[in-house]
Design a protein around this motif. Structure first.
Motif, mmCIF file in Angstrom:
data_model
loop_
_atom_site.group_PDB
_atom_site.id
_atom_site.type_symbol
_atom_site.label_atom_id
_atom_site.label_comp_id
_atom_site.label_asym_id
_atom_site.label_seq_id
_atom_site.Cartn_x
_atom_site.Cartn_y
_atom_site.Cartn_z
ATOM 1 N N THR A 1 8.182 2.423 -3.302
ATOM 2 C CA THR A 1 6.742 2.216 -3.338
ATOM 3 C C THR A 1 6.154 2.720 -4.644
ATOM 4 N N LYS A 2 5.586 1.794 -5.410
ATOM 5 C CA LYS A 2 5.007 2.149 -6.713
ATOM 6 C C LYS A 2 3.852 3.140 -6.547
ATOM 7 N N SER A 3 3.061 2.956 -5.473
ATOM 8 C CA SER A 3 1.885 3.822 -5.274
ATOM 9 C C SER A 3 2.285 5.277 -5.020
ATOM 10 N N LEU A 4 3.533 5.499 -4.561
ATOM 11 C CA LEU A 4 4.005 6.866 -4.338
ATOM 12 C C LEU A 4 4.801 7.383 -5.543
ATOM 13 N N GLY A 5 4.863 6.574 -6.587
ATOM 14 C CA GLY A 5 5.554 7.005 -7.803
ATOM 15 C C GLY A 5 7.030 7.278 -7.587
ATOM 16 N N GLN A 6 7.699 6.442 -6.794
ATOM 17 C CA GLN A 6 9.086 6.710 -6.429
ATOM 18 C C GLN A 6 10.065 6.234 -7.507
ATOM 19 N N ASN A 7 10.724 7.192 -8.144
ATOM 20 C CA ASN A 7 11.808 6.924 -9.090
ATOM 21 C C ASN A 7 12.935 7.885 -8.730
ATOM 22 N N PHE A 8 14.048 7.366 -8.214
ATOM 23 C CA PHE A 8 15.118 8.219 -7.715
ATOM 24 C C PHE A 8 16.164 8.480 -8.794
ATOM 25 N N GLY B 1 13.386 12.116 -1.674
ATOM 26 C CA GLY B 1 13.861 10.727 -1.712
ATOM 27 C C GLY B 1 14.933 10.494 -0.666
ATOM 28 N N VAL B 2 16.132 10.093 -1.113
ATOM 29 C CA VAL B 2 17.249 9.912 -0.167
ATOM 30 C C VAL B 2 18.194 11.108 -0.201
ATOM 31 N N ASP C 1 7.192 10.007 2.612
ATOM 32 C CA ASP C 1 7.470 8.627 3.029
ATOM 33 C C ASP C 1 8.385 8.599 4.252
ATOM 34 N N LYS C 2 7.826 8.250 5.420
ATOM 35 C CA LYS C 2 8.613 8.304 6.663
ATOM 36 C C LYS C 2 9.780 7.316 6.665
ATOM 37 N N ASP D 1 2.847 15.205 3.533
ATOM 38 C CA ASP D 1 2.366 15.253 2.151
ATOM 39 C C ASP D 1 2.352 16.724 1.739
ATOM 40 N N ILE D 2 2.970 17.061 0.623
ATOM 41 C CA ILE D 2 3.026 18.459 0.173
ATOM 42 C C ILE D 2 1.624 19.048 0.007
ATOM 43 N N MET D 3 0.629 18.194 -0.266
ATOM 44 C CA MET D 3 -0.740 18.687 -0.423
ATOM 45 C C MET D 3 -1.307 19.212 0.900
ATOM 46 N N ASP D 4 -0.660 18.846 2.014
ATOM 47 C CA ASP D 4 -1.104 19.320 3.334
ATOM 48 C C ASP D 4 -0.219 20.438 3.888
ATOM 49 N N VAL D 5 0.727 20.904 3.094
ATOM 50 C CA VAL D 5 1.672 21.925 3.562
ATOM 51 C C VAL D 5 1.272 23.284 3.017
#
Length: 284
Positions: A17-24, A52-53, A73-74, A96-100
């Motif tokens: 997902t591009k909106s989550l900035g996912q680059n593994f 990620g994975v 990302d569930k 979301d880490i912002m909620d932890v």
């Protein structure tokens, strides 16, 4: 061998997902180098943001006492659980880490380390949350960030990269660039170069402040209008409520040229400036 990230992405038919900035990360050597930089030992509790994975989570789990992997990302959770099934020292949290609240996690020895390949669009908010809310609980943070952001974190006064982020990071930590990572080490490849940066949290701040919030308000004001002189930038920041004459007088006391700009001031000078401005506002 580390996890075969590409195979896991195919197995679970994961669309990044591009909106989550996912680059593994797909380079095992880079993964190991990041974990080396974090100096992970079996005494540590490690919080990994955006696993990620799980390519780095596996390496962390081999070395740490406990790993808490926080993944927003569930859709990635089944792949993470599959990949980390052999490890009993890993907790996966789908949030979301912002909620932890990081303060909920404490290592037995007190050592808490944060390791993350951060989504570049939300790098600064995550780092500032960790610094502002949890800096007594964290020993070392190691982040993969956009190269330009790393340069801003370590920049010194007078450099073009020096700004509010530089002051904040250097107030809370000792930042050190570890190494650069080229785009081909990721899937999909980002359009920018990346840097691994290590932040060693300061046991005590490098300067004494009368009011920390006020200090950061002054820093924000000073860099809010970079082309303006410090006098104009601070005067235009209405929350400070200072006249140009007051500001000039305080700068004169500190031996700072009234035509200076914010990017020329060191953290020590910002501390002295904010303390005098704060004291004058208390007297009024």
């Amino acid at each position: 061998m580390g996890v075969n990230t590409k195979k896991l992405i195919q197995k679970y038919n994961l669309k990044l997902t591009k909106s989550l900035g996912q680059n593994f990360l797909i380079d095992d050597n880079i993964v190991k180098r990041i974990v080396d930089v974090a100096e992970i030992t079996e005494k540590d509790l490690v919080i990994e943001i955006g696993p990620g994975v799980g390519s780095m989570t596996v390496e962390l789990a081999k070395r740490a006492g406990k790993v808490v992997a926080v993944e927003i990302d569930k859709r990635l959770i089944p792949a993470l659980e599959d990949n980390l099934g052999e490890f009993s020292n890993v907790d996966i949290i789908n949030k979301d880490i912002m909620d932890v609240n990081i303060n909920e996690f404490r290592g037995e020895s007190g050592n808490v380390k944060v390791v993350a390949n951060l989504p570049y669009y939300i790098t600064t908010p995550i780092i500032m949350k960790l610094l502002e809310e949890n800096n007594d609980n964290i020993d070392i943070m190691v982040f993969m960030v956009q190269k330009e952001v790393a340069q801003r974190m370590v920049a010194s006064p007078g450099k073009k990269d020096y700004g509010a982020l530089s002051v904040a990071v250097q107030y809370y930590t000792k930042p050190e660039k570890a190494f650069d990572v080229p785009p081909h080490c990721f899937v999909p490849q980002p359009e920018v170069d990346s840097t691994v940066i290590k932040l060693k949290v300061n046991e005590t701040p490098p300067v004494k402040l009368m009011d920390k919030d006020y200090f950061f308000t002054v820093v924000k004001a000073a860099f809010g209008q970079r082309r303006k002189t410090l006098v104009n930038a601070l005067h235009n920041f209405k929350a400070l409520g200072k006249s140009k004459e007051e500001i000039k007088e305080i700068l004169k006391k500190l031996g700072i040229d009234e035509n200076a700009r914010g990017e020329t001031l060191s953290i020590t000078q910002f501390a002295e400036l904010s303390n005098l401005l704060f004291r004058s506002s208390q007297i009024m």
